[in-house]
Design a protein around this motif. Sequence first.
Motif, mmCIF file in Angstrom:
data_model
loop_
_atom_site.group_PDB
_atom_site.id
_atom_site.type_symbol
_atom_site.label_atom_id
_atom_site.label_comp_id
_atom_site.label_asym_id
_atom_site.label_seq_id
_atom_site.Cartn_x
_atom_site.Cartn_y
_atom_site.Cartn_z
ATOM 1 N N GLU A 169 -2.338 -19.934 46.614
ATOM 2 C CA GLU A 169 -1.586 -20.950 45.868
ATOM 3 C C GLU A 169 -1.332 -22.184 46.736
ATOM 4 O O GLU A 169 -1.469 -23.317 46.280
ATOM 5 N N ALA A 170 -0.949 -21.934 47.987
ATOM 6 C CA ALA A 170 -0.681 -23.054 48.903
ATOM 7 C C ALA A 170 -1.944 -23.864 49.139
ATOM 8 O O ALA A 170 -1.928 -25.100 49.146
ATOM 9 N N ALA A 171 -3.053 -23.151 49.314
ATOM 10 C CA ALA A 171 -4.318 -23.818 49.631
ATOM 11 C C ALA A 171 -4.749 -24.732 48.485
ATOM 12 O O ALA A 171 -5.146 -25.884 48.709
ATOM 13 N N VAL A 172 -4.638 -24.226 47.263
ATOM 14 C CA VAL A 172 -5.035 -25.038 46.108
ATOM 15 C C VAL A 172 -4.084 -26.222 45.955
ATOM 16 O O VAL A 172 -4.512 -27.350 45.683
ATOM 17 N N ALA A 173 -2.790 -25.970 46.158
ATOM 18 C CA ALA A 173 -1.816 -27.054 46.008
ATOM 19 C C ALA A 173 -2.052 -28.147 47.055
ATOM 20 O O ALA A 173 -1.997 -29.340 46.750
ATOM 21 N N ASP A 185 -10.499 -23.488 52.492
ATOM 22 C CA ASP A 185 -11.602 -22.695 53.052
ATOM 23 C C ASP A 185 -11.097 -21.375 53.645
ATOM 24 O O ASP A 185 -11.760 -20.345 53.545
ATOM 25 N N VAL A 186 -9.921 -21.435 54.264
ATOM 26 C CA VAL A 186 -9.316 -20.188 54.762
ATOM 27 C C VAL A 186 -9.082 -19.225 53.594
ATOM 28 O O VAL A 186 -9.416 -18.038 53.658
ATOM 29 N N ALA A 187 -8.535 -19.777 52.514
ATOM 30 C CA ALA A 187 -8.228 -18.948 51.347
ATOM 31 C C ALA A 187 -9.499 -18.363 50.743
ATOM 32 O O ALA A 187 -9.533 -17.202 50.321
#
Lengths: 661, 661
Positions: A169-173, A185-187
């Motif tokens: 969620e954090a990565a997309v946000a 990319d980590v996600a």
Amino acid sequence: MRNKSVKNHTMKLAFVLSATLFLIAKLYSQHSISCYTSVGFSQVEVTDHFWKPKIDLVATKSLQACIYQTEIATPRIQNFINTAKHSGKFVGIYYDDSDVYKALEAMSYSLKNHPDTAIENTADRWINYIAAAQMSDGYLDTYFQLGDISKRWTELEKHEDYNAGHLMEAAVAYYDATGKRKLLDVAIRLANHIDTTMRINNRQWFSGHEEIEIGLMKLYHVTGNDNYEKLANWYLNQRGKHIYAYRPEEWVKPEYWQDVLPVKDQTQITGHAVRAMYLYSGTADVAAATNDSGYIHAMKTVWQDVIYRNMYLTGGIGPSGDNEGFTKDYDLPNEQAYCETCASVGMVLWNERMNELTGDAKYIDVLERSLYNGALDGLSLSGDRFFYDNPLASNGQHERSKWFGTACCPANISRLVAGIGNYIYGVNDKSLWVNLFIGSNTSIKINNTSVDVSMQTNYPWDGKVSITVSPAESKNFDVYIRIPGWTQNDIVDGNLYFVNNGVKQSPQFFVNGKPADFKQQNGYAVISNKWKKGDVISFEYAMPVLAISSKKEVLYDNDRIALQRGPIVYCVEGADNNNEAWNFIVNPNAVIQTIDYKILNEPVIALQIKATIIQPSADGSALQSTEKTITAIPYYTWCNRGKNEMQVWLPTKMKEIKLNY
Amino acid sequence: MRNKSVKNHTMKLAFVLSATLFLIAKLYSQHSISCYTSVGFSQVEVTDHFWKPKIDLVATKSLQACIYQTEIATPRIQNFINTAKHSGKFVGIYYDDSDVYKALEAMSYSLKNHPDTAIENTADRWINYIAAAQMSDGYLDTYFQLGDISKRWTELEKHEDYNAGHLMEAAVAYYDATGKRKLLDVAIRLANHIDTTMRINNRQWFSGHEEIEIGLMKLYHVTGNDNYEKLANWYLNQRGKHIYAYRPEEWVKPEYWQDVLPVKDQTQITGHAVRAMYLYSGTADVAAATNDSGYIHAMKTVWQDVIYRNMYLTGGIGPSGDNEGFTKDYDLPNEQAYCETCASVGMVLWNERMNELTGDAKYIDVLERSLYNGALDGLSLSGDRFFYDNPLASNGQHERSKWFGTACCPANISRLVAGIGNYIYGVNDKSLWVNLFIGSNTSIKINNTSVDVSMQTNYPWDGKVSITVSPAESKNFDVYIRIPGWTQNDIVDGNLYFVNNGVKQSPQFFVNGKPADFKQQNGYAVISNKWKKGDVISFEYAMPVLAISSKKEVLYDNDRIALQRGPIVYCVEGADNNNEAWNFIVNPNAVIQTIDYKILNEPVIALQIKATIIQPSADGSALQSTEKTITAIPYYTWCNRGKNEMQVWLPTKMKEIKLNY
């Protein structure tokens, strides 16, 4: 230091880029049955008199508290640094990684309406630590990496996939907010690792705390890789198989984590409230993508069980602290109410999705109730104090905290407020949906035409709203405007709570000042028009003070009323009433006045009502009763002036007395 | 199945043997400064009308609950079995081993006054598991043996030495009760291992939870090996060196585990209440053996801090649940009182030792207060329900539990009740000491003469006591009979609590029916006589109902009184008063009647007092006041008839009111 205008320019570019990628990904993955697609935070500028100051407060206070607690006061960030260095012990609780991710998600949302270089730099720095900590096979969880890595994926209560979901969620946000894809990319690497470990090997496993389903579906929408949708669905399908060997001496029973039945067979709300909300939010995401009516049918049934028998008037859920969740129908004690802030945030998440799926405004009625009351109560007016539980009555024992050992709530309410832009508008090919009344600007595409939308309102203090709809070229489309249930005496179908004194409103809508035709549909006014640049829709919902009663099965609320005006639920707090809130009864038919009022610096509408006050005589030998006016304030503002007595449900009869309690 | 008479015979032999060995060991280690040596449980047959049924209840109910919970419902025993087999994971909390040991200690005491083959067989079986689990180097702690053994003795908060101390106490008790030394040998091997690891290597270490000092001193007295005394003293001396690196973000501050100052420099009670009580009990043991006046001086100062500023009228201590311990002087909230059962047990342990050291009866006054009130309240009248916290007021939220995740209290109250024989008598070369008034028989040695002692009384319901003193041959010696502080209006020096209506009694003592000369000394009547076979000492302490007030600094008790009769503190419970205990005020000068009463099957003396009761009118529109008689019951019997309102401190003025709370 970077030049600010260059910076803003870069950010705007990033927004355009990310919004474009996002839409492409959405189209690519489009076989949704949803009625509309919500307009995301990155496309909405919030200008609201009520919410914009709160967004600023979150940026300047709440997120600062999150950052301080996450990096300085506790070793949550240090755990990532140590993991990257392969040195040191894990310090904390196994779900502490998720607090970092949730803070990053909140920071992402915040950057939209409160750009802040320091916050963005902090986020970038954290993301570097996180990326460095990831294992070469994609695994990432500092608890196991600093502990016994041979035990990864062996203890399903250890929140590895919960942490992963919050990372997604954090990565997309953050990608949405900034266009930067390092965390994304980590996600993706982690999601691929989990997909192989779990779905492809069909492992005996389910998630001990739902959340990854939500994260995977966001990742699916942003990347278009349908493995993530399949993996989310796989997680849902693992539930109800009793993979976890329940031992009678343990506190975790199958209902605690919604494992009694497969999701599609579920009819009742059980167990841990936040787990349940995250489960059904993820289920709604999967249902929208897969068009699986089994999920939708189950959720509608469970939703009724929540709303008709297990929800507080504040939109809070989960009465019991023992399981942080549900007990039995109508068991809604007020003082002992747990009503975790995160559970109310979860109600917002789930109901938004249910509305997207069904186009029925009743879900937004619930969302609005939870948002303005149960959830917002979790954040102090100063922005740096938090409630974990949100009771509906207090003997003065409750107090807002700077932080919690289990620190889910502060970041959760921060991400909700910072991301309020996510809940205002919806759009599809032929219509604009207006769900919440919050001053804001957005630009969307309807029928291949760009439409600028701008809303002004003084909501929630009055119900006057003005919406400017400006298509690039004149175009036929529908505007759906929510007609709140409270304008119809309809407190969530009137099943659990009902209005004593209300009048059903017949709302009127105007286009450029002239009455407009509209049809009513599932709680919306639908205005069909050929819209042109600068058209203004205006309307006003009257906001009488409603005196609410509850179904008699809620024993705690018998012979009591609660006050609501617009979406705001009220309470009586000692701070406004000679430090006492348990020494009166009210006449349920008494006239209630509204007044302009301030709680600290927060301008609100307060209520005044005549009450019979009981007080000891000066010498303490007897009691005397007097008629006085008491003041009720918005529930979300209580306990900002010290520890204090408080009641939401006001007694109308004397039934019991405690002396010197 | 073993023949019962053979069995009893064997047990008697074992008692004689163990008592002899015990005395030899005592003599061997004798350089004590104590005023007397307490007569241990294995030499005391309890026949008391009040305590014997409770001892039987502990054997037939409480210990059964402990055994069931320890072996069947939870894997506490399984952890030992798995350790011996080198297989399986540790399940539970790292201090769970101690529950097994504490249960074994309770079972040992129980065997004296309630012989029970099944219990003894269970104990033998457990001891086999425990012995098999011990490592070849003597180490024993299933948490580390089933987990990461390389981490043993690296985390001082993990209770390895706490567990060890309880093992030692159990081992000595079981040896004392049965003469069997298998567990004793396990304890000796473990003590030797710890002595090498800690004292001999002078390791940077202190115990995260005091207890081992007590266990080591018992082991020292039973074996005569003074390494154990040295090791106990070493543990005491490690405190106050701040060996634990305190991190500001953590909840454990130095005062939590009495680590602010070296023990000899301590003047104030701080932190976790049970830890503190165990520390000072162990310190008293070491002081008695080493004649170290530094310890005694420090303890007397700390004791005053406890008793004059930080003790509840019930003898409970530790008001706060946050740290399970002390807060600040005079902070003694009633409803929120934590007053852990184990802390009251600890008060009994410590005060017995202080009395042994000083010969001052004020310590027994406190012991008796904690025993009959704060501690005994932890055990239900049914014997199979327990209180962890023992509040002095309730709104009906409190409830006795079958068990607790952290299961210290059930076994602790069980070992206290089963071992009540430990606290009745003391003896030295020229005197017999009678501390508690409990029907019992014992046989002791004074001045090389065997003396049979037998006591009959209806205490605590009346103060009539008869003691038969039968020396084998006529002999001069002194009999010390405690004159309870409450007969002298002296509620622990009257510092924190004082009597409003008392009259100082001038007690009379009779020998064979004739008034006897006696001198008063440190709260004892000392009768010097040439005693001969069958001499009977008799006396009667009057038991008026005392109306107690507290020092005004205890804000929670202002304008309130509490009732006490003999050692028993009273409360008003809803069950006897139309389910309400918060709707009245009492006149502090009202006459108080005593009545025979029953709480379930427990015969007690109850109290009746006129009160002004406030009640709502039938239609709920107003309040009315009436004069009624309310009933007060012994505090230790409350909450045996369901959840219930309750108050110990009764209001004398109307100061505040809550309607429909």
